[in-house]
Design a protein around this motif. Sequence first.
Motif, PDB file in Angstrom:
ATOM      1  N   CYS A   1     -20.181  34.187 -28.686  1.00  0.00           N
ATOM      2  CA  CYS A   1     -20.942  34.053 -27.438  1.00  0.00           C
ATOM      3  C   CYS A   1     -22.215  33.239 -27.633  1.00  0.00           C
ATOM      4  CB  CYS A   1     -21.283  35.441 -26.883  1.00  0.00           C
ATOM      5  SG  CYS A   1     -19.854  36.335 -26.237  1.00  0.00           S
ATOM      6  N   GLN A   2     -22.796  33.305 -28.828  1.00  0.00           N
ATOM      7  CA  GLN A   2     -24.016  32.529 -29.080  1.00  0.00           C
ATOM      8  C   GLN A   2     -23.748  31.034 -28.999  1.00  0.00           C
ATOM      9  OE1 GLN A   2     -24.742  30.599 -32.057  1.00  0.00           O
ATOM     10  NE2 GLN A   2     -26.894  30.181 -31.528  1.00  0.00           N
ATOM     11  N   ARG A   3     -22.501  30.623 -29.256  1.00  0.00           N
ATOM     12  CA  ARG A   3     -22.157  29.201 -29.271  1.00  0.00           C
ATOM     13  C   ARG A   3     -21.649  28.709 -27.912  1.00  0.00           C
ATOM     14  NH1 ARG A   3     -21.413  26.873 -34.333  1.00  0.00           N
ATOM     15  NH2 ARG A   3     -22.902  28.459 -34.947  1.00  0.00           N
ATOM     16  N   ILE A   4     -21.520  29.616 -26.922  1.00  0.00           N
ATOM     17  CA  ILE A   4     -21.015  29.231 -25.596  1.00  0.00           C
ATOM     18  C   ILE A   4     -22.167  29.277 -24.600  1.00  0.00           C
ATOM     19  CG2 ILE A   4     -19.379  29.789 -23.751  1.00  0.00           C
ATOM     20  CD1 ILE A   4     -17.625  31.092 -25.901  1.00  0.00           C
ATOM     21  N   PRO A   5     -22.632  28.140 -24.101  1.00  0.00           N
ATOM     22  CA  PRO A   5     -23.837  28.113 -23.270  1.00  0.00           C
ATOM     23  C   PRO A   5     -23.622  28.643 -21.859  1.00  0.00           C
ATOM     24  CG  PRO A   5     -22.879  25.918 -23.418  1.00  0.00           C
ATOM     25  CD  PRO A   5     -22.076  26.797 -24.336  1.00  0.00           C
ATOM     26  N   GLY A   6     -24.592  29.423 -21.391  1.00  0.00           N
ATOM     27  CA  GLY A   6     -24.667  29.797 -19.983  1.00  0.00           C
ATOM     28  C   GLY A   6     -23.608  30.744 -19.491  1.00  0.00           C
ATOM     29  N   LEU A   7     -22.913  31.451 -20.373  1.00  0.00           N
ATOM     30  CA  LEU A   7     -21.869  32.377 -19.939  1.00  0.00           C
ATOM     31  C   LEU A   7     -22.493  33.526 -19.163  1.00  0.00           C
ATOM     32  CD1 LEU A   7     -18.774  32.821 -20.261  1.00  0.00           C
ATOM     33  CD2 LEU A   7     -19.311  34.325 -22.182  1.00  0.00           C
ATOM     34  N   GLY A   8     -22.025  33.739 -17.903  1.00  0.00           N
ATOM     35  CA  GLY A   8     -22.653  34.782 -17.095  1.00  0.00           C
ATOM     36  C   GLY A   8     -21.876  35.118 -15.843  1.00  0.00           C
ATOM     37  N   SER A   9     -22.541  35.861 -14.954  1.00  0.00           N
ATOM     38  CA  SER A   9     -21.867  36.413 -13.777  1.00  0.00           C
ATOM     39  C   SER A   9     -21.452  35.346 -12.769  1.00  0.00           C
ATOM     40  CB  SER A   9     -22.787  37.435 -13.098  1.00  0.00           C
ATOM     41  OG  SER A   9     -24.034  36.851 -12.783  1.00  0.00           O
ATOM     42  N   GLN A  10     -21.932  34.123 -12.930  1.00  0.00           N
ATOM     43  CA  GLN A  10     -21.515  33.044 -12.040  1.00  0.00           C
ATOM     44  C   GLN A  10     -20.177  32.444 -12.465  1.00  0.00           C
ATOM     45  OE1 GLN A  10     -23.768  32.729 -14.405  1.00  0.00           O
ATOM     46  NE2 GLN A  10     -23.124  30.958 -15.600  1.00  0.00           N
ATOM     47  N   ASP A  11     -19.656  32.870 -13.612  1.00  0.00           N
ATOM     48  CA  ASP A  11     -18.445  32.264 -14.175  1.00  0.00           C
ATOM     49  C   ASP A  11     -17.184  33.021 -13.785  1.00  0.00           C
ATOM     50  OD1 ASP A  11     -19.213  29.943 -15.687  1.00  0.00           O
ATOM     51  OD2 ASP A  11     -20.220  31.280 -17.099  1.00  0.00           O
ATOM     52  N   THR A  12     -16.094  32.256 -13.677  1.00  0.00           N
ATOM     53  CA  THR A  12     -14.756  32.809 -13.452  1.00  0.00           C
ATOM     54  C   THR A  12     -13.853  32.312 -14.571  1.00  0.00           C
ATOM     55  OG1 THR A  12     -15.031  32.851 -11.052  1.00  0.00           O
ATOM     56  CG2 THR A  12     -12.777  32.899 -11.892  1.00  0.00           C
ATOM     57  N   TYR A  13     -13.217  33.248 -15.261  1.00  0.00           N
ATOM     58  CA  TYR A  13     -12.358  32.925 -16.404  1.00  0.00           C
ATOM     59  C   TYR A  13     -10.909  33.160 -16.014  1.00  0.00           C
ATOM     60  CZ  TYR A  13     -10.287  33.266 -21.099  1.00  0.00           C
ATOM     61  OH  TYR A  13      -9.507  33.093 -22.205  1.00  0.00           O
ATOM     62  N   ILE A  14     -10.034  32.209 -16.335  1.00  0.00           N
ATOM     63  CA  ILE A  14      -8.612  32.379 -16.047  1.00  0.00           C
ATOM     64  C   ILE A  14      -7.916  32.878 -17.313  1.00  0.00           C
ATOM     65  CG2 ILE A  14      -8.020  29.946 -16.518  1.00  0.00           C
ATOM     66  CD1 ILE A  14      -5.985  30.326 -14.094  1.00  0.00           C
ATOM     67  N   ALA A  15      -7.286  34.040 -17.209  1.00  0.00           N
ATOM     68  CA  ALA A  15      -6.704  34.729 -18.359  1.00  0.00           C
ATOM     69  C   ALA A  15      -5.190  34.553 -18.349  1.00  0.00           C
ATOM     70  CB  ALA A  15      -7.071  36.215 -18.309  1.00  0.00           C
ATOM     71  N   TYR A  16      -4.664  33.776 -19.294  1.00  0.00           N
ATOM     72  CA  TYR A  16      -3.219  33.513 -19.318  1.00  0.00           C
ATOM     73  C   TYR A  16      -2.640  33.456 -20.722  1.00  0.00           C
ATOM     74  CZ  TYR A  16      -4.391  28.743 -20.659  1.00  0.00           C
ATOM     75  OH  TYR A  16      -4.866  27.656 -21.328  1.00  0.00           O
ATOM     76  N   LEU A  17      -3.491  33.289 -21.734  1.00  0.00           N
ATOM     77  CA  LEU A  17      -2.995  33.294 -23.110  1.00  0.00           C
ATOM     78  C   LEU A  17      -2.626  34.722 -23.513  1.00  0.00           C
ATOM     79  CD1 LEU A  17      -5.603  30.887 -24.749  1.00  0.00           C
ATOM     80  CD2 LEU A  17      -3.229  30.359 -24.169  1.00  0.00           C
ATOM     81  N   PRO A  18      -1.823  34.909 -24.548  1.00  0.00           N
ATOM     82  CA  PRO A  18      -1.402  36.267 -24.930  1.00  0.00           C
ATOM     83  C   PRO A  18      -2.588  37.127 -25.364  1.00  0.00           C
ATOM     84  CG  PRO A  18      -0.025  34.607 -25.995  1.00  0.00           C
ATOM     85  CD  PRO A  18      -1.167  33.875 -25.386  1.00  0.00           C
ATOM     86  N   LEU A  19      -2.737  38.292 -24.733  1.00  0.00           N
ATOM     87  CA  LEU A  19      -3.828  39.200 -25.094  1.00  0.00           C
ATOM     88  C   LEU A  19      -3.610  39.819 -26.469  1.00  0.00           C
ATOM     89  CD1 LEU A  19      -4.966  41.026 -21.848  1.00  0.00           C
ATOM     90  CD2 LEU A  19      -6.454  40.163 -23.665  1.00  0.00           C
ATOM     91  N   ALA A  20      -2.407  39.729 -27.000  1.00  0.00           N
ATOM     92  CA  ALA A  20      -2.153  40.196 -28.359  1.00  0.00           C
ATOM     93  C   ALA A  20      -2.595  39.167 -29.393  1.00  0.00           C
ATOM     94  CB  ALA A  20      -0.670  40.515 -28.548  1.00  0.00           C
ATOM     95  N   HIS A  21      -3.173  38.059 -28.927  1.00  0.00           N
ATOM     96  CA  HIS A  21      -3.741  37.025 -29.789  1.00  0.00           C
ATOM     97  C   HIS A  21      -5.249  37.217 -29.805  1.00  0.00           C
ATOM     98  CE1 HIS A  21      -4.997  33.118 -31.301  1.00  0.00           C
ATOM     99  NE2 HIS A  21      -3.748  32.835 -31.613  1.00  0.00           N
TER     100      HIS A  21
END
Length: 636
Positions: free
Chosen positions: A263-283
């Motif tokens: 998370c320290q290397r990903i700038p500005g991650l916050g409540s304004q963001d929407t993430y699309i989850a499609y890769l295997p969660l077992a990864h």
Amino acid sequence: MLPQCERARSLSGRPEGPYRAVESADALVTQDFEGVDTLDKLFVHAVKRFGQASCLGTREVLSEEEEKQPNGKIFKKLVLGDYSWMTYEEVNQAVESFGSGLAALGQQPCNTIAIFCETRAEWMITAQACFRRNFPLVTLYATLGEDAVVYGLDQCGATHLITSTELLRTKLKNVLSAVSGLQHVVYAGSDEVCRADYPQSLAMHSIQEVMELGTKPENLSKEYKRPTASDLAVVMYTSGSTGKPKGVKMQHSNLIAGMAGQCQRIPGLGSQDTYIAYLPLAHVLELTAEISCVSHGCRLGYSSPHTLTDQSSKIKSGGKGDCSVLKPTPHAAVPEIMDRICKNVNGKLREMSVIQRTLFKVGYNYKLQKVSQGADSPVCNKLFFKRVNLLLGGCVRLMLSGGAPLSASTQRFMNVCFCPVAVGYGLTETCGAGTISEFSDYSTGRVGAPLICSEIKLRDWPEGGYTSQDKPHPRGEILIGGPNVAMGYYGSEGEEENDNFWVDEAGQRWFCTGDVGEVHPDGCLQIVDRKKDLVKLQAGEYVSLGKIEAALKNSPLIDNICVYASRLYINYILCVCVCVCGTVGKLERFEVPQKIRLSSEAWTPETGLVTDAFKLKRKELKNHYIKDIERLYGAK
């Protein structure tokens, strides 16, 4: 243009390291939020901050229709509605109810519980319930073969299994009777389950039934003990490129540290963001990405590779893919997905007129020049790349690539046509953490500096020709150390400690990756080889199979490729490829495959020929094409 500022430095002053990020030169980071040292505390912390905000979203399936293709084949297509959302508070209530229900079904703290399920909201709810109740979660890929599923379930000794109605009907139907010790199966999905189809010794429950059981006052009121940082949180079975899957043991503290570094290397991650989850969660890439997003208040909208874009295989003609509806902002992807996006765009370009293609090329080259200087071109973005951006919803501000090497051409294409791309390097054994490049670093081929939770050493490998004294940069086998390094492999305590995991004199854990890297003057790492991919020809030349595959795969005529060298006939190499390449660039004569077997069969995780991260399964590929290999080598 390579950044000139120092990203990491060698603590010893020697070229082999260990190297640490400049921000953590004095001490490695173990937590993102002070006092939040377990995964259940991390989620509770997020619920307190973002309670009424949207958390997990699922898209409604309105209907399923059959669509006839131009070749006459009939494909099933989905008609999809909008996303419906659960708030952080609602997810928290579901987590509490489900955990209570599992306990009422006899699940005990510190006893493993298995999940074999597609990426969906119920997966994350299950995980959070297990973290809260101190049920170590055993994860299995939904694309694992039947034998591997039985092996994992037997080895971990789980009495409870979480799955889906689809996997019950397909991969699990014929194997559950072979799993000893399993007592309860809990399934997600709206389809009906015929319980008579499964062993009578198994109790079958829907997730909703378990939640309802958990809300009963006599169950919900029972006290339970929360986990500690040193408790086992996840046993993640890696599909592996060879042999049986291995279960990597991750403590709460390991995952907390790894995500703090990411998370320290990903700038500005916050409540304004929407993430699309499609890769295997077992990864580990997807699991840590989703938990990190939730911990910072993002919305998670669930998808799948079959419904991701308007052109995806299960989207009805004229329908909207999940990206178009969700409009994600950060986006995680494996290189295979990015390669397909690039080929999709290039396919559209070939349909354009000569003038349109020429203008696009002019705009592309102009922005590429700007990007290489660390700048952007808003005019080009508006004139040439706005329509391209709509493939991913039009709002993506950054992408993270992991799981396998990303080719330079694909990385440049994504940087120009879409957004900044960071490349990460980590393994399941390091909780996905190792390095991530800066989003402002537009160089290619590098994976960035060590994260603030990790440090890296280079170990000489003279046989392969890699040492810390190499010029212009020190090279060697990559060792990763830090609080994010997992505790070993499940069921093999002590057996592989000296070969893979060990603890140094200062008490820090280390993992030997088997990858070969070189460290640049600014402290950034580049992966140059893999020990298992290196073979020696009869004339004495060492060739790297991975290097050759990466070079040949740059051809637009190749979809996928596997290079092979026989241990008996290694005076030359051969390859099996999906489509064929007409030219070979920057390879030595002995690195050029002398014989080629063309294949029209796409290599997907479902075929068992690649992992869920689309890494080649060399053993399976060899066995699949063994007759062709023997014929190409002239065996009788």
